[in-house]
Design an enzyme around this catalytic site. Structure first.
Site, PDB file in Angstrom:
ATOM      1  N   ASP A 112       0.795  -1.231   0.000  1.00  0.00           N
ATOM      2  CA  ASP A 112       0.000   0.000   0.000  1.00  0.00           C
ATOM      3  C   ASP A 112       0.824   1.277   0.000  1.00  0.00           C
ATOM      4  O   ASP A 112       0.305   2.353   0.314  1.00  0.00           O
ATOM      5  CB  ASP A 112      -0.942   0.003   1.207  1.00  0.00           C
ATOM      6  CG  ASP A 112      -2.146  -0.913   0.981  1.00  0.00           C
ATOM      7  OD1 ASP A 112      -2.659  -0.939  -0.152  1.00  0.00           O
ATOM      8  OD2 ASP A 112      -2.562  -1.585   1.931  1.00  0.00           O
ATOM      9  N   ASP A 172      -7.364  -3.663  -5.240  1.00  0.00           N
ATOM     10  CA  ASP A 172      -6.933  -2.372  -4.695  1.00  0.00           C
ATOM     11  C   ASP A 172      -5.507  -2.026  -5.131  1.00  0.00           C
ATOM     12  O   ASP A 172      -5.116  -0.863  -5.204  1.00  0.00           O
ATOM     13  CB  ASP A 172      -6.965  -2.376  -3.159  1.00  0.00           C
ATOM     14  CG  ASP A 172      -8.097  -3.180  -2.563  1.00  0.00           C
ATOM     15  OD1 ASP A 172      -8.539  -4.154  -3.204  1.00  0.00           O
ATOM     16  OD2 ASP A 172      -8.520  -2.854  -1.452  1.00  0.00           O
TER      17      ASP A 172
HETATM   18  N1  GLY Z   1      -7.593  -1.189   0.380  1.00  0.00           N
HETATM   19  C1  GLY Z   1      -8.577  -1.616   1.285  1.00  0.00           C
HETATM   20  C2  GLY Z   1      -9.938  -1.100   1.054  1.00  0.00           C
HETATM   21  O1  GLY Z   1     -10.281  -0.573   0.023  1.00  0.00           O
HETATM   22  O2  GLY Z   1     -10.723  -1.217   1.973  1.00  0.00           O
END
Ligand code: GLY
Length: 396
Positions: A112, A172
């Site tokens: 992330d 994501d």
């Molecule tokens: N990246 C985690 C979410 O969108 O909740």
């Protein structure tokens, strides 16, 4: 997120119909409100090791540490507010909350880092050219790249899923590629560009249903073999988790901007059409938390999915094509809904977040119908994009 590139694109895009029938959004008023609301947020929570995230079930402010995937959104939002309001206090605050994430540049345990570093440092660097921000990002991009393994062809999201899968990739992760493109340009390291392309190509191949809705989690084996297509935050393995669709839409829009490869533009358009033509998309265009949630229309909405989609659709509309006007108008409708009383908080309420009614993960009974910091971030970004497009239209 890279608004330099977006503005450049706006200047070269043919004019298309951008008429909306309702009143324009008062962007200045929205940012004045955001500045006040976040001023209160920082007065109530001045500790820069506690990053605003959401509201706890008891109504108190929920904060997270810098290693949480959302730690960059508060600083990033402050930069957007500074960009619009030019308030020196916002610039100082944005700097403080940005630098508070700097230690994550060496974190190789998360995929992330695009969210965590590019949202605050990327916006800060774009607006100030502070070389310290660039240095953090270049280190961070290298840390992110350690999670790419050529034998798999994708960036690993989590280290484990459901105890048995060692190489899960979530949709994501498309959102972290923009950071790699920036770092490839700034450093001249083409391998970062190639990682982003490989990840996006394999995601097109493996992550989507024939109707262009995306799975949440794909579990890979060596050689890039797919072991399982699963769900984590949505309703079921085969359902269309709304925020996941928004991440995919945004991710492939960025892919086209960065590469000009039309297959990514086609993918983004197909995803947009899945969202906008979905019979379960409500009239105000803010999705339920999952397009296939079992109790629609009494399911919770996810304002974050709406905010991310709105920002992405505005950029997608600049690439022309027969649906460009529809993408633009739909995005404006989403922003109009979010800026209205159904979603936009009142001053001093909502733990001083801007938007209400998001869903983190109903499947995990977590953050259901709460504010979420990233809903605010993409809402502010969408407003800035909307304003840039309106100004361009006025110039003709
Ligand atoms: N990246 C985690 C979410 O969108 O909740």
């Amino acid at each position: 997120m890279n608004r330099f590139l977006l503005i450049a694109c706006l200047l070269t895009t043919p004019v298309f119909a951008q008429k909306t029938t309702t009143k324009p959004i008062d962007v200045d008023a929205e940012f004045a409100f955001a500045a006040q609301q976040y001023g209160r947020m920082m007065a109530a929570n001045p500790d820069t090791t506690k990053f605003p995230q959401s509201t706890n079930p008891d109504g108190s402010l929920n904060t997270r540490k810098s290693d949480w995937w959302c730690s960059g959104f508060f600083g990033g939002s402050l930069w957007y507010i500074y960009e619009r309001t030019k308030q020196p206090a916002m610039r100082d605050a944005a700097h403080r909350w940005t630098m508070a994430v700097a230690k994550e540049q060496d974190n190789t345990g998360t995929h992330d880092l695009g969210f965590m570093l590019y949202c605050p440092f990327g916006n800060g660097y774009r607006l100030t050219r502070n070389p310290a921000y660039k240095s953090v990002m270049l280190t961070g991009a290298k840390s992110l790249a350690t999670r790419f393994h050529p034998d798999y062809g994708v960036i690993k999201s989590w280290n484990k899923f459901r105890d048995k899968y060692d190489y899960p990739v979530i949709i994501d992760n498309m959102m972290n590629l923009e950071f790699l493109f920036w770092a490839a340009r700034e450093s001249g390291d083409k391998s970062l560009y190639n990682i982003a392309v490989s990840h996006a190509d394999n995601t097109i191949k493996n992550h989507f249903h024939p109707n262009y809705s995306g799975y949440h989690v794909i579990c890979y084996a060596p050689g890039g073999k797919v072991l399982a297509k699963l769900n984590h935050q949505g309703y079921s393995d085969e359902s269309a988790w709304s925020r996941g669709q928004s991440w995919a839409l945004y991710g492939y829009t960025v892919m086209y901007r960065e590469t000009k490869d039309r297959k990514y533009l086609e993918q983004a358009r197909h995803i947009a059409d899945f969202i906008l033509n979905n019979p379960n998309l409500p009239a105000d265009k803010i999705p339920y938390w999952d397009f296939n949630a079992p109790n629609i229309p009494t399911e919770e909405r996810d304002a974050s999915a709406g905010a991310i989609a709105a920002s992405a659709l505005l950029e997608l509309s600049t690439f022309g094509g027969p649906s460009a006007a529809n993408y633009y108008q739909s995005a404006v409708q989403m922003l109009q809904s979010l800026s209205g009383p159904a979603y936009r908080a009142r001053l001093g309420e909502n733990n001083n977040f801007i938007l209400t009614h998001s869903v983190g993960a109903k499947s995990l009974k977590s953050e259901v119908d709460t504010p979420l910091i990233y809903a605010d971030y993409y809402y502010l970004e969408g407003l800035l994009r909307y304003d840039a497009l309106r100004k361009k239209k006025k110039r003709g």
